[in-house]
Design an enzyme around this catalytic site. Structure first.
Site, PDB file in Angstrom:
ATOM      1  N   ILE A 123      36.657  31.485  35.816  1.00 34.35           N
ATOM      2  CA  ILE A 123      37.191  32.057  37.049  1.00 34.35           C
ATOM      3  C   ILE A 123      38.518  32.726  36.743  1.00 34.35           C
ATOM      4  O   ILE A 123      39.404  32.110  36.143  1.00 34.35           O
ATOM      5  CB  ILE A 123      37.390  30.976  38.130  1.00 34.35           C
ATOM      6  CG1 ILE A 123      36.103  30.178  38.351  1.00 34.35           C
ATOM      7  CG2 ILE A 123      37.862  31.606  39.443  1.00 34.35           C
ATOM      8  CD1 ILE A 123      36.247  29.030  39.337  1.00 34.35           C
ATOM      9  N   GLY A 126      42.160  34.626  37.856  1.00 33.02           N
ATOM     10  CA  GLY A 126      43.138  34.624  38.942  1.00 33.02           C
ATOM     11  C   GLY A 126      43.221  33.307  39.678  1.00 33.02           C
ATOM     12  O   GLY A 126      43.105  33.264  40.902  1.00 33.02           O
ATOM     13  N   SER A 149      46.721  30.667  42.242  1.00 34.64           N
ATOM     14  CA  SER A 149      46.982  30.441  43.668  1.00 34.64           C
ATOM     15  C   SER A 149      45.774  30.896  44.477  1.00 34.64           C
ATOM     16  O   SER A 149      44.809  31.451  43.937  1.00 34.64           O
ATOM     17  CB  SER A 149      48.237  31.205  44.120  1.00 34.64           C
ATOM     18  OG  SER A 149      48.034  32.601  43.994  1.00 34.64           O
ATOM     19  N   TYR A 190      44.339  49.954  47.341  1.00 30.49           N
ATOM     20  CA  TYR A 190      43.610  48.691  47.289  1.00 30.49           C
ATOM     21  C   TYR A 190      42.165  48.871  47.737  1.00 30.49           C
ATOM     22  O   TYR A 190      41.223  48.419  47.059  1.00 30.49           O
ATOM     23  CB  TYR A 190      44.324  47.672  48.168  1.00 30.49           C
ATOM     24  CG  TYR A 190      43.641  46.329  48.260  1.00 30.49           C
ATOM     25  CD1 TYR A 190      43.742  45.415  47.224  1.00 30.49           C
ATOM     26  CD2 TYR A 190      42.910  45.969  49.388  1.00 30.49           C
ATOM     27  CE1 TYR A 190      43.131  44.169  47.306  1.00 30.49           C
ATOM     28  CE2 TYR A 190      42.296  44.732  49.480  1.00 30.49           C
ATOM     29  CZ  TYR A 190      42.412  43.835  48.439  1.00 30.49           C
ATOM     30  OH  TYR A 190      41.791  42.607  48.517  1.00 30.49           O
TER      31      TYR A 190
END
Length: 283
Positions: free
Chosen positions: A11, A13, A16, A156
């Site tokens: 996984i 990132g 947080s 984004y």
């Protein structure tokens, strides 16, 4: 960790937010988790959460910078050397950017694409040979911003749209070699809008020039929306479901709000519904 009997998920990132919550939830579901982050000095929150959940023995921390192909290759080599297998990848690492092209130029667009799109492609490309060997899964956290373009999120949303198109195109090809592809689309998730982007809101609006009134209206609306946001733990639940389902879906939203939001776009053939909705955010 008994590698021979334990499926392994990598996984990205995980320092947080959704990534951290997904790492803990996947470990609870019986996976051996390789939890990666660009700066392993930020692993404290994950260590604490894993200890509190009683799954610290199922989670390993590895450094991985998704924008660096050498880092991606080194991380996967370490996983394969240690475990001999890889059963799933969860592409979660990403970064937001609030601004607009006339004021901010091309650099933020390129940066957003590197992290949110090219990083996802690179990790997926490197992992696919190992996922073919196990009949594994590629699960990618995109966003409702990959379905509906949103004001002041041009860079984004462009990157997340690209990810959605890439994964939707890859899915039937990967299926021919036994690999499932899923995209997970969260809406607002608690703490992400301001906290994870380190936004200086007064400076942002001061630099917006003629767009300042629209930006102020957008920020006001969005902060209110994030005040009612989903928790990272709730947003991580569909990720674990996609890991464990016999036939995971191609696309899943993480909440009823996200489903309704994405559904507006998917039923909007001429664009008027989306334009009316998002246009109201900037006045």
């Amino acid at each position: 960790m008994d590698t021979a009997a334990t499926p392994i998920v990598l996984i990205t990132g995980t320092s947080s937010g959704i990534g951290l919550a997904a790492a803990v939830a996947a470990a609870r579901a019986g996976y051996g988790v390789v939890a990666t982050m660009r700066d392993t000095g930020r692993a404290g929150a994950l260590h604490r959460a894993a200890t509190e959940a009683g799954v610290d023995g199922r989670i390993e921390i590895e450094r991985l910078d998704v924008t660096d192909p050498e880092s991606v290759a080194a991380c996967l080599d370490a996983v394969l050397a240690r475990h001999g297998r890889l059963d799933a990848v969860v592409n979660n690492a990403g970064a937001g950017f609030v601004g607009t092209i006339e004021q901010d130029g091309m650099a933020p667009v390129r940066a957003a694409m590197e992290v949110n799109y090219f990083g996802v492609v690179e990790v997926t490309r490197a992992a696919l040979p190992h996922l073919r060997a196990t009949g594994g899964r590629v699960i990618t956290v995109t966003s409702v911003g990959g379905v509906v373009g949103q004001p002041f999120n041009e860079a984004y949303c462009a990157a997340k749209f690209a990810v959605e198109g890439f994964m939707e195109s890859l899915a039937p090809v990967a299926a021919t070699v036994g690999v499932h592809v899923t995209v997970v689309e969260p809406g607002a998730v608690a703490s992400e809008f301001v906290g994870n982007q380190a936004l200086d809101l007064p400076a942002l609006t001061a630099a917006a020039g003629p767009y300042a009134p629209a930006l102020e209206a957008y920020i006001d609306r969005t902060l209110k929306a994030f005040g009612q946001a989903q928790t990272p733990e709730a947003a991580a639940e569909p990720i674990v479901a996609a890991l464990t389902a016999e036939r995971p879906p191609l696309r899943v939203q993480t909440s009823e709000t996200a489903r309704a939001f994405a559904g507006t776009k998917l039923a909007d053939l001429d664009g008027s519904a989306v334009r009316g909705m998002t246009g109201a955010w900037v006045v």
